[in-house]
Design an enzyme around this catalytic site. Structure first.
Site, mmCIF file in Angstrom:
data_model
loop_
_atom_site.group_PDB
_atom_site.id
_atom_site.type_symbol
_atom_site.label_atom_id
_atom_site.label_comp_id
_atom_site.label_asym_id
_atom_site.label_seq_id
_atom_site.Cartn_x
_atom_site.Cartn_y
_atom_site.Cartn_z
ATOM 1 N N SER A 165 0.833 -1.222 0.000
ATOM 2 C CA SER A 165 0.000 0.000 0.000
ATOM 3 C C SER A 165 0.856 1.256 0.000
ATOM 4 O O SER A 165 0.488 2.267 -0.603
ATOM 5 C CB SER A 165 -0.863 0.069 1.246
ATOM 6 O OG SER A 165 -1.884 -0.796 1.189
ATOM 7 N N SER A 223 -19.255 10.812 -0.854
ATOM 8 C CA SER A 223 -19.665 9.401 -0.743
ATOM 9 C C SER A 223 -20.523 9.149 0.489
ATOM 10 O O SER A 223 -21.254 8.162 0.565
ATOM 11 C CB SER A 223 -18.419 8.511 -0.639
ATOM 12 O OG SER A 223 -17.683 8.856 0.518
ATOM 13 N N GLU A 257 -1.489 8.730 12.015
ATOM 14 C CA GLU A 257 -2.817 9.220 11.643
ATOM 15 C C GLU A 257 -3.844 8.593 12.579
ATOM 16 O O GLU A 257 -3.904 7.369 12.712
ATOM 17 C CB GLU A 257 -3.152 8.849 10.199
ATOM 18 C CG GLU A 257 -4.428 9.553 9.757
ATOM 19 C CD GLU A 257 -5.023 8.982 8.488
ATOM 20 O OE1 GLU A 257 -4.983 9.680 7.471
ATOM 21 O OE2 GLU A 257 -5.512 7.832 8.516
HETATM 22 P P1 0O2 Z 1 -6.374 2.689 3.617
HETATM 23 O O1 0O2 Z 1 -6.509 1.486 2.749
HETATM 24 O O2 0O2 Z 1 -7.432 2.753 4.671
HETATM 25 O O3 0O2 Z 1 -5.009 2.866 4.186
HETATM 26 P P2 0O2 Z 1 -3.278 11.295 3.282
HETATM 27 O O4 0O2 Z 1 -3.429 9.793 3.310
HETATM 28 O O5 0O2 Z 1 -3.605 11.924 4.623
HETATM 29 O O6 0O2 Z 1 -1.952 11.724 2.778
HETATM 30 P P3 0O2 Z 1 -5.838 11.809 2.140
HETATM 31 O O7 0O2 Z 1 -6.280 10.636 1.320
HETATM 32 O O8 0O2 Z 1 -6.302 13.157 1.682
HETATM 33 O O9 0O2 Z 1 -4.274 11.849 2.222
HETATM 34 O O10 0O2 Z 1 -6.246 11.639 3.635
HETATM 35 P P4 0O2 Z 1 -7.651 11.401 4.281
HETATM 36 O O11 0O2 Z 1 -8.750 11.981 3.489
HETATM 37 O O12 0O2 Z 1 -7.474 11.880 5.687
HETATM 38 O O13 0O2 Z 1 -7.822 9.811 4.216
HETATM 39 C C1 0O2 Z 1 -6.927 8.980 4.867
HETATM 40 C C2 0O2 Z 1 -7.585 7.669 5.214
HETATM 41 O O14 0O2 Z 1 -8.947 7.880 5.652
HETATM 42 C C3 0O2 Z 1 -7.721 6.678 4.076
HETATM 43 O O15 0O2 Z 1 -6.511 5.997 3.913
HETATM 44 C C4 0O2 Z 1 -8.862 5.786 4.592
HETATM 45 O O16 0O2 Z 1 -8.412 4.910 5.604
HETATM 46 C C5 0O2 Z 1 -9.778 6.806 5.232
HETATM 47 N N1 0O2 Z 1 -10.739 7.325 4.250
HETATM 48 C C6 0O2 Z 1 -10.703 8.524 3.627
HETATM 49 N N2 0O2 Z 1 -11.750 8.667 2.813
HETATM 50 C C7 0O2 Z 1 -12.473 7.522 2.881
HETATM 51 C C8 0O2 Z 1 -13.701 7.079 2.272
HETATM 52 O O17 0O2 Z 1 -14.325 7.771 1.475
HETATM 53 N N3 0O2 Z 1 -14.137 5.827 2.625
HETATM 54 C C9 0O2 Z 1 -13.478 5.038 3.511
HETATM 55 N N4 0O2 Z 1 -13.996 3.827 3.787
HETATM 56 N N5 0O2 Z 1 -12.318 5.430 4.100
HETATM 57 C C10 0O2 Z 1 -11.821 6.652 3.799
HETATM 58 P P5 0O2 Z 1 -6.139 5.323 2.525
HETATM 59 O O18 0O2 Z 1 -4.669 5.290 2.427
HETATM 60 O O19 0O2 Z 1 -6.865 6.029 1.416
HETATM 61 O O20 0O2 Z 1 -6.719 3.893 2.619
#
Ligand code: 0O2
Length: 212
Positions: free
Chosen positions: A61, A126, A151
Protein backbone atom coordinates in the site's frame (compact mmCIF):
# COMPACT_ATOMS: atom_id res chain seq x y z
CA UNK A 1 13.82 1.02 -2.08
CA UNK A 2 11.20 -0.25 0.38
CA UNK A 3 11.67 -3.75 1.66
CA UNK A 4 11.86 -6.38 -1.08
CA UNK A 5 13.28 -9.93 -0.92
CA UNK A 6 16.29 -8.70 -2.97
CA UNK A 7 17.09 -5.78 -0.64
CA UNK A 8 20.68 -5.71 0.67
CA UNK A 9 21.53 -5.93 4.37
CA UNK A 10 21.79 -2.17 4.86
CA UNK A 11 18.34 -1.58 3.32
CA UNK A 12 16.87 -4.43 5.33
CA UNK A 13 18.29 -3.01 8.58
CA UNK A 14 16.91 0.45 7.76
CA UNK A 15 13.50 -1.05 6.95
CA UNK A 16 13.48 -2.97 10.25
CA UNK A 17 14.43 0.20 12.15
CA UNK A 18 11.70 2.27 10.47
CA UNK A 19 9.11 -0.45 11.16
CA UNK A 20 10.15 -0.59 14.81
CA UNK A 21 9.86 3.18 15.14
CA UNK A 22 6.35 3.33 13.62
CA UNK A 23 5.21 0.38 15.75
CA UNK A 24 6.56 2.16 18.84
CA UNK A 25 4.63 5.31 17.89
CA UNK A 26 1.45 3.22 17.66
CA UNK A 27 2.13 1.83 21.13
CA UNK A 28 2.66 5.37 22.52
CA UNK A 29 -0.64 6.65 21.10
CA UNK A 30 -2.46 3.43 22.05
CA UNK A 31 -1.29 3.81 25.66
CA UNK A 32 -2.34 7.48 25.76
CA UNK A 33 -5.82 6.51 24.58
CA UNK A 34 -6.11 3.67 27.09
CA UNK A 35 -5.07 5.98 29.93
CA UNK A 36 -7.66 8.58 28.90
CA UNK A 37 -10.33 5.91 28.71
CA UNK A 38 -9.41 4.42 32.12
CA UNK A 39 -9.30 7.83 33.77
CA UNK A 40 -12.64 8.75 32.23
CA UNK A 41 -14.13 5.56 33.59
CA UNK A 42 -12.69 6.33 37.04
CA UNK A 43 -13.90 9.94 37.18
CA UNK A 44 -17.10 9.89 35.15
CA UNK A 45 -18.05 6.19 35.38
CA UNK A 46 -18.20 6.04 31.64
CA UNK A 47 -15.98 4.79 28.75
CA UNK A 48 -15.86 7.12 25.75
CA UNK A 49 -13.90 4.53 23.73
CA UNK A 50 -15.55 1.30 22.55
CA UNK A 51 -12.37 -0.09 21.03
CA UNK A 52 -9.09 0.80 19.34
CA UNK A 53 -7.56 -0.70 16.19
CA UNK A 54 -3.93 -0.02 15.34
CA UNK A 55 -2.29 -0.98 12.08
CA UNK A 56 0.86 -0.46 10.07
CA UNK A 57 0.28 0.21 6.38
CA UNK A 58 1.53 -2.70 4.25
CA UNK A 59 4.60 -2.09 2.09
CA UNK A 60 2.42 -2.79 -1.00
CA UNK A 61 0.00 0.00 0.00
CA UNK A 62 2.88 2.36 0.74
CA UNK A 63 4.43 1.71 -2.68
CA UNK A 64 1.01 2.21 -4.33
CA UNK A 65 0.46 5.55 -2.55
CA UNK A 66 3.97 6.78 -3.43
CA UNK A 67 3.50 5.76 -7.05
CA UNK A 68 0.10 7.45 -7.31
CA UNK A 69 1.72 10.67 -6.08
CA UNK A 70 4.67 10.38 -8.47
CA UNK A 71 7.36 9.48 -5.91
CA UNK A 72 10.01 6.79 -6.17
CA UNK A 73 9.66 3.95 -3.64
CA UNK A 74 12.34 4.89 -1.13
CA UNK A 75 12.26 4.82 2.65
CA UNK A 76 12.99 8.58 2.71
CA UNK A 77 9.99 9.30 0.45
CA UNK A 78 7.76 7.04 2.51
CA UNK A 79 8.67 8.82 5.77
CA UNK A 80 8.29 12.24 4.13
CA UNK A 81 5.19 11.77 1.98
CA UNK A 82 3.05 8.94 3.41
CA UNK A 83 1.24 10.24 6.47
CA UNK A 84 -0.67 7.12 7.46
CA UNK A 85 2.06 4.48 7.73
CA UNK A 86 1.10 4.22 11.39
CA UNK A 87 -2.67 4.45 11.74
CA UNK A 88 -4.88 4.11 14.75
CA UNK A 89 -8.66 4.01 14.69
CA UNK A 90 -10.63 4.94 17.76
CA UNK A 91 -14.23 3.77 17.84
CA UNK A 92 -16.55 5.68 20.17
CA UNK A 93 -20.17 5.20 21.15
CA UNK A 94 -21.34 8.75 20.54
CA UNK A 95 -20.41 11.66 18.30
CA UNK A 96 -19.75 13.85 21.35
CA UNK A 97 -17.10 11.34 22.50
CA UNK A 98 -15.18 11.89 19.25
CA UNK A 99 -14.58 15.58 19.99
CA UNK A 100 -13.93 14.81 23.66
CA UNK A 101 -11.14 12.37 22.72
CA UNK A 102 -9.75 14.74 20.05
CA UNK A 103 -9.63 17.65 22.54
CA UNK A 104 -7.98 15.53 25.23
CA UNK A 105 -5.29 14.38 22.79
CA UNK A 106 -4.77 17.91 21.45
CA UNK A 107 -4.16 19.12 25.03
CA UNK A 108 -1.19 16.76 25.50
CA UNK A 109 2.07 18.74 25.29
CA UNK A 110 4.19 16.04 23.69
CA UNK A 111 1.80 15.56 20.75
CA UNK A 112 2.11 17.96 17.83
CA UNK A 113 -1.00 18.29 15.68
CA UNK A 114 0.06 18.63 12.04
CA UNK A 115 -3.45 18.59 10.57
CA UNK A 116 -7.06 17.76 11.35
CA UNK A 117 -9.84 16.85 8.92
CA UNK A 118 -13.39 16.92 10.18
CA UNK A 119 -15.37 14.67 7.85
CA UNK A 120 -18.19 14.72 10.41
CA UNK A 121 -18.95 18.42 10.00
CA UNK A 122 -18.12 18.14 6.28
CA UNK A 123 -18.70 14.53 5.10
CA UNK A 124 -17.20 13.33 1.81
CA UNK A 125 -19.65 13.20 -1.15
CA UNK A 126 -19.67 9.40 -0.74
CA UNK A 127 -21.11 9.84 2.77
CA UNK A 128 -17.82 9.08 4.59
CA UNK A 129 -17.75 10.50 8.12
CA UNK A 130 -14.83 10.40 10.51
CA UNK A 131 -12.56 12.79 12.41
CA UNK A 132 -8.90 12.59 11.36
CA UNK A 133 -5.89 13.93 13.21
CA UNK A 134 -2.36 13.78 11.89
CA UNK A 135 -0.01 14.05 14.85
CA UNK A 136 3.61 13.47 15.70
CA UNK A 137 4.56 11.66 18.87
CA UNK A 138 8.10 11.45 20.29
CA UNK A 139 9.62 7.96 20.36
CA UNK A 140 12.57 7.67 22.75
CA UNK A 141 15.29 5.37 21.37
CA UNK A 142 18.59 4.44 23.06
CA UNK A 143 20.51 7.33 21.48
CA UNK A 144 17.92 9.78 20.12
CA UNK A 145 14.33 10.93 20.06
CA UNK A 146 12.34 10.63 16.84
CA UNK A 147 9.11 12.55 16.16
CA UNK A 148 6.89 10.03 14.36
CA UNK A 149 3.75 10.73 12.33
CA UNK A 150 0.59 8.85 13.27
CA UNK A 151 -2.82 9.22 11.64
CA UNK A 152 -5.65 8.97 14.16
CA UNK A 153 -9.15 8.31 12.85
CA UNK A 154 -11.92 8.80 15.40
CA UNK A 155 -15.50 7.76 14.63
CA UNK A 156 -18.63 6.17 16.07
CA UNK A 157 -19.47 2.46 15.84
CA UNK A 158 -22.10 3.30 13.20
CA UNK A 159 -19.71 5.44 11.12
CA UNK A 160 -17.15 2.63 11.31
CA UNK A 161 -19.68 0.04 10.18
CA UNK A 162 -20.51 2.22 7.17
CA UNK A 163 -16.82 2.91 6.35
CA UNK A 164 -15.80 -0.75 6.42
CA UNK A 165 -18.58 -1.76 4.01
CA UNK A 166 -17.82 1.20 1.73
CA UNK A 167 -14.11 0.26 1.79
CA UNK A 168 -14.93 -3.31 0.70
CA UNK A 169 -17.21 -2.04 -2.07
CA UNK A 170 -14.57 0.46 -3.21
CA UNK A 171 -11.96 -2.29 -3.59
CA UNK A 172 -14.37 -4.77 -5.15
CA UNK A 173 -15.27 -2.29 -7.93
CA UNK A 174 -11.83 -0.60 -7.99
CA UNK A 175 -13.43 2.74 -7.15
CA UNK A 176 -16.15 2.49 -9.83
CA UNK A 177 -19.16 1.00 -8.07
CA UNK A 178 -22.45 1.06 -10.04
CA UNK A 179 -24.54 4.20 -9.52
CA UNK A 180 -27.31 2.44 -7.53
CA UNK A 181 -24.74 1.06 -5.05
CA UNK A 182 -23.19 4.49 -4.57
CA UNK A 183 -26.65 5.95 -4.04
CA UNK A 184 -27.50 3.23 -1.56
CA UNK A 185 -24.32 4.05 0.39
CA UNK A 186 -25.28 7.73 0.49
CA UNK A 187 -28.70 6.69 1.86
CA UNK A 188 -27.08 4.45 4.47
CA UNK A 189 -24.83 7.35 5.51
CA UNK A 190 -27.96 9.44 6.16
CA UNK A 191 -29.41 6.63 8.29
CA UNK A 192 -26.11 6.41 10.20
CA UNK A 193 -26.28 10.16 10.89
CA UNK A 194 -29.86 9.84 12.14
CA UNK A 195 -29.00 6.82 14.27
CA UNK A 196 -26.00 8.58 15.85
CA UNK A 197 -28.11 11.66 16.63
CA UNK A 198 -30.95 9.62 18.18
CA UNK A 199 -28.63 7.41 20.22
CA UNK A 200 -26.84 10.51 21.55
CA UNK A 201 -30.07 12.18 22.54
CA UNK A 202 -31.33 8.96 24.15
CA UNK A 203 -28.10 8.62 26.11
CA UNK A 204 -28.25 12.27 27.25
CA UNK A 205 -31.80 11.71 28.48
CA UNK A 206 -30.81 8.56 30.36
CA UNK A 207 -27.80 10.32 31.92
CA UNK A 208 -29.93 13.21 33.21
CA UNK A 209 -32.51 10.74 34.53
CA UNK A 210 -29.82 8.90 36.53
CA UNK A 211 -28.59 12.19 38.07
CA UNK A 212 -32.02 13.19 39.46
P1 0O2 B 1 -6.37 2.69 3.62
O1 0O2 B 1 -6.51 1.49 2.75
O2 0O2 B 1 -7.43 2.75 4.67
O3 0O2 B 1 -5.01 2.87 4.19
P2 0O2 B 1 -3.28 11.30 3.28
O4 0O2 B 1 -3.43 9.79 3.31
O5 0O2 B 1 -3.61 11.92 4.62
O6 0O2 B 1 -1.95 11.72 2.78
P3 0O2 B 1 -5.84 11.81 2.14
O7 0O2 B 1 -6.28 10.64 1.32
O8 0O2 B 1 -6.30 13.16 1.68
O9 0O2 B 1 -4.27 11.85 2.22
O10 0O2 B 1 -6.25 11.64 3.63
P4 0O2 B 1 -7.65 11.40 4.28
O11 0O2 B 1 -8.75 11.98 3.49
O12 0O2 B 1 -7.47 11.88 5.69
O13 0O2 B 1 -7.82 9.81 4.22
C1 0O2 B 1 -6.93 8.98 4.87
C2 0O2 B 1 -7.58 7.67 5.21
O14 0O2 B 1 -8.95 7.88 5.65
C3 0O2 B 1 -7.72 6.68 4.08
O15 0O2 B 1 -6.51 6.00 3.91
C4 0O2 B 1 -8.86 5.79 4.59
O16 0O2 B 1 -8.41 4.91 5.60
C5 0O2 B 1 -9.78 6.81 5.23
N1 0O2 B 1 -10.74 7.33 4.25
C6 0O2 B 1 -10.70 8.52 3.63
N2 0O2 B 1 -11.75 8.67 2.81
C7 0O2 B 1 -12.47 7.52 2.88
C8 0O2 B 1 -13.70 7.08 2.27
O17 0O2 B 1 -14.33 7.77 1.48
N3 0O2 B 1 -14.14 5.83 2.62
C9 0O2 B 1 -13.48 5.04 3.51
N4 0O2 B 1 -14.00 3.83 3.79
N5 0O2 B 1 -12.32 5.43 4.10
C10 0O2 B 1 -11.82 6.65 3.80
P5 0O2 B 1 -6.14 5.32 2.53
O18 0O2 B 1 -4.67 5.29 2.43
O19 0O2 B 1 -6.87 6.03 1.42
O20 0O2 B 1 -6.72 3.89 2.62
Amino acid sequence: MLYQPSADKEELDRWKEVTLIYNSALKEIGTKLEILNDEFQDVHKYNPIEHIKARMKTSESIVKKLKSRGYESTIENMVEHVNDIAGIRVICSFTSDIYRIADMLAAQDDLRILATKDYIKAPKPSGYKSYHMLVTVPVFLSNRVVEVKVEIQIRTVAMDFWASLEHKIYYKFEGNAPEHIQQSLVNCAKIVEQLDAEMLSLNNEVQSFVKE
